[in-house]
Design an enzyme around this catalytic site. Structure first.
Site, short mmCIF file in Angstrom:
data_model
loop_
_atom_site.label_atom_id
_atom_site.label_comp_id
_atom_site.label_asym_id
_atom_site.label_seq_id
_atom_site.Cartn_x
_atom_site.Cartn_y
_atom_site.Cartn_z
N TYR A 1 -10.71 21.57 -1.32
CA TYR A 1 -9.44 22.12 -1.83
C TYR A 1 -9.39 23.64 -1.78
O TYR A 1 -8.32 24.23 -1.94
CB TYR A 1 -9.16 21.62 -3.27
CG TYR A 1 -10.14 22.07 -4.32
CD1 TYR A 1 -10.17 23.38 -4.79
CD2 TYR A 1 -11.05 21.17 -4.87
CE1 TYR A 1 -11.08 23.78 -5.74
CE2 TYR A 1 -11.96 21.57 -5.83
CZ TYR A 1 -11.98 22.88 -6.26
OH TYR A 1 -12.88 23.28 -7.19
N GLU A 2 -10.54 24.28 -1.56
CA GLU A 2 -10.52 25.74 -1.44
C GLU A 2 -9.99 26.17 -0.07
O GLU A 2 -9.84 27.36 0.19
CB GLU A 2 -11.93 26.30 -1.66
CG GLU A 2 -12.41 26.13 -3.09
CD GLU A 2 -13.87 26.49 -3.27
OE1 GLU A 2 -14.17 27.69 -3.34
OE2 GLU A 2 -14.72 25.59 -3.34
N MET B 1 -14.02 15.94 -7.31
CA MET B 1 -13.50 16.55 -6.08
C MET B 1 -14.61 16.99 -5.13
O MET B 1 -14.42 17.95 -4.36
CB MET B 1 -12.62 17.75 -6.45
CG MET B 1 -11.52 17.44 -7.44
SD MET B 1 -10.60 18.90 -7.92
CE MET B 1 -9.59 18.25 -9.28
N SER B 2 -15.75 16.33 -5.18
CA SER B 2 -16.86 16.79 -4.32
C SER B 2 -17.79 15.62 -4.00
O SER B 2 -17.41 14.46 -4.11
CB SER B 2 -17.65 17.89 -5.05
OG SER B 2 -18.32 17.35 -6.17
N HIS C 1 -15.62 23.61 -1.88
CA HIS C 1 -14.83 22.37 -1.95
C HIS C 1 -13.75 22.36 -0.86
O HIS C 1 -13.29 23.41 -0.42
CB HIS C 1 -14.13 22.25 -3.30
CG HIS C 1 -15.04 22.31 -4.48
ND1 HIS C 1 -15.48 23.50 -5.01
CD2 HIS C 1 -15.59 21.32 -5.24
CE1 HIS C 1 -16.27 23.24 -6.05
NE2 HIS C 1 -16.36 21.94 -6.20
N SER D 1 -19.96 22.42 -10.93
CA SER D 1 -19.24 23.28 -11.88
C SER D 1 -19.95 23.44 -13.21
O SER D 1 -20.19 22.46 -13.92
CB SER D 1 -17.86 22.69 -12.20
OG SER D 1 -17.07 22.64 -11.07
N HIS E 1 -9.52 23.16 -16.40
CA HIS E 1 -10.83 23.57 -15.89
C HIS E 1 -11.71 24.15 -17.00
O HIS E 1 -12.94 24.04 -16.95
CB HIS E 1 -10.63 24.61 -14.77
CG HIS E 1 -11.89 24.96 -14.02
ND1 HIS E 1 -12.68 24.01 -13.38
CD2 HIS E 1 -12.52 26.15 -13.81
CE1 HIS E 1 -13.72 24.61 -12.83
NE2 HIS E 1 -13.65 25.90 -13.07
N ASN F 1 -14.60 15.37 -19.13
CA ASN F 1 -13.31 15.08 -19.80
C ASN F 1 -13.00 13.61 -19.58
O ASN F 1 -13.52 12.99 -18.65
CB ASN F 1 -12.20 15.95 -19.20
CG ASN F 1 -12.07 15.75 -17.69
OD1 ASN F 1 -12.90 16.25 -16.91
ND2 ASN F 1 -11.08 15.02 -17.28
N HIS G 1 -19.10 28.67 -10.49
CA HIS G 1 -20.03 28.46 -9.37
C HIS G 1 -20.63 29.81 -8.99
O HIS G 1 -19.92 30.71 -8.56
CB HIS G 1 -19.29 27.87 -8.16
CG HIS G 1 -18.87 26.44 -8.34
ND1 HIS G 1 -19.46 25.40 -7.65
CD2 HIS G 1 -17.94 25.89 -9.14
CE1 HIS G 1 -18.90 24.26 -8.02
NE2 HIS G 1 -17.97 24.52 -8.92
N1 HPA Z 1 -10.51 14.80 -12.18
C1 HPA Z 1 -10.98 15.30 -11.02
N2 HPA Z 1 -12.02 16.13 -10.95
C2 HPA Z 1 -12.62 16.47 -12.10
C3 HPA Z 1 -12.19 15.97 -13.35
C4 HPA Z 1 -11.07 15.10 -13.38
O1 HPA Z 1 -10.62 14.63 -14.45
N3 HPA Z 1 -13.02 16.50 -14.29
C5 HPA Z 1 -13.92 17.28 -13.63
N4 HPA Z 1 -13.68 17.26 -12.31
#
Ligand code: HPA
Length: 279
Positions: A85-86, A214-215, A83, A30, A252, A238, A61
């Site tokens: 989740y997609e 998530m990857s 991903h 990302s 995001h 973050n 992406h």
């Molecule tokens: N959690 C899950 N996936 C993420 C995060 C998060 O805080 N930040 C960037 N991808």
């Protein structure tokens, strides 16, 4: 389920565009895709033109496979990934890794955006993956489930050294030599797409996770199954929120914004690893 023929067909289609044979695959997560602009000379192949290759539907992406030279290495760079989740199956999510193997690639270097769980981590930090916790894989969402094709790899894959030791040592050397701050930690993958609750973050911290995303882990499993060496980095975009009612919320946009800070560090790191690549 895909077969060897599917991976080979995709690889042959890619090789038709090329005059060089890529040796190293890079997956840029990302907001991290810009490094591909530095390749020289470049072939840019949109994912949609590669049969079987999953498109990324996520903002940030770009969706191209870019092939060319970087720091003296022939590389194939994925600008973005698909991903779980997609809605893709894990076979689809990891399709590009098996195509990389069919292309003759020997090493994959993966990157991702991740939330910092370790209390010392700050936004903008770079973390070398020393190891991972593949939570989806541990509870039944594992790309290696199903009939095993022995031509692709072994049924039971050892993961005591999922991330190649020599490559990790090279990354740490590059960080020291070039003054790039680099953490070393454990990445935990969740399926997403929702970010975690504070209770989940406290649980993951107690389990020894330093960062969450998530990857990556699915791709590393398939890479190791295929006998590819793997190295991976998280950009901490973050700080994971570990208390309820803190008035903070992960989103995001902040993930993409922090990517801008991380890109120069990550680029310096990846170039340093490619230059003087350990064999
Ligand atoms: N959690 C899950 N996936 C993420 C995060 C998060 O805080 N930040 C960037 N991808």
């Amino acid at each position: 389920m895909f077969t060897s023929d599917d991976f080979q067909r995709a690889a042959d289609g890619i090789l038709d565009h090329l005059t060089i044979q890529p040796q190293i695959g890079l997956v840029l997560g990302s907001g991290l895709g810009k490094l591909a602009d530095e390749l020289n000379p470049r072939a840019v192949i949109p994912y949609a033109e590669i049969p079987g290759w999953p498109a990324s539907t996520v903002h940030g992406h770009l969706g191209n496979l870019v092939i060319g030279g970087l720091e003296g290495q022939a590389v194939a760079v994925m600008q973005g990934r698909a991903h779980f989740y997609e809605g893709y199956s894990l076979q689809q999510v990891t399709f590009p890794i098996r195509v990389m193997k069919a292309l003759g690639i020997h090493t994959v270097i993966l990157t991702n955006a991740a939330g910092g769980i370790n209390k010392a981590y700050q936004v903008g930090d770079l973390m070398l993956l020393e190891d991972h916790i593949n939570l989806p894989g541990m509870v039944g969402a594992n790309p290696l489930m199903g009939t095993n094709d022995d031509a692709l790899g072994r049924r039971f894959v050892g993961l005591a050294q999922a991330y190649d030791r020599l490559l990790r040592e090279q990354a740490l050397r590059v960080a020291a030599q070039r003054g790039i701050p680099l953490r070393s930690g454990v990445y935990c993958a969740l399926s997403g797409p929702a970010f975690e609750t504070p209770a989940e973050i406290r649980m993951l911290r107690a389990w020894g996770a330093d960062a969450v995303g998530m990857s990556t882990t699915h791709e590393v499993l398939v890479a190791r199954h295929a006998g590819l060496r793997a190295l991976a980095f998280s950009g901490i975009t973050n700080r994971a929120i570990d208390q309820v009612d803190s008035d903070l919320e992960t989103n995001h946009e902040e993930v993409l914004e922090a990517g801008e800070v991380i890109v120069p560090r990550l680029s310096a790191m990846l170039k340093g690893v490619l230059n003087n690549f350990p064999t």
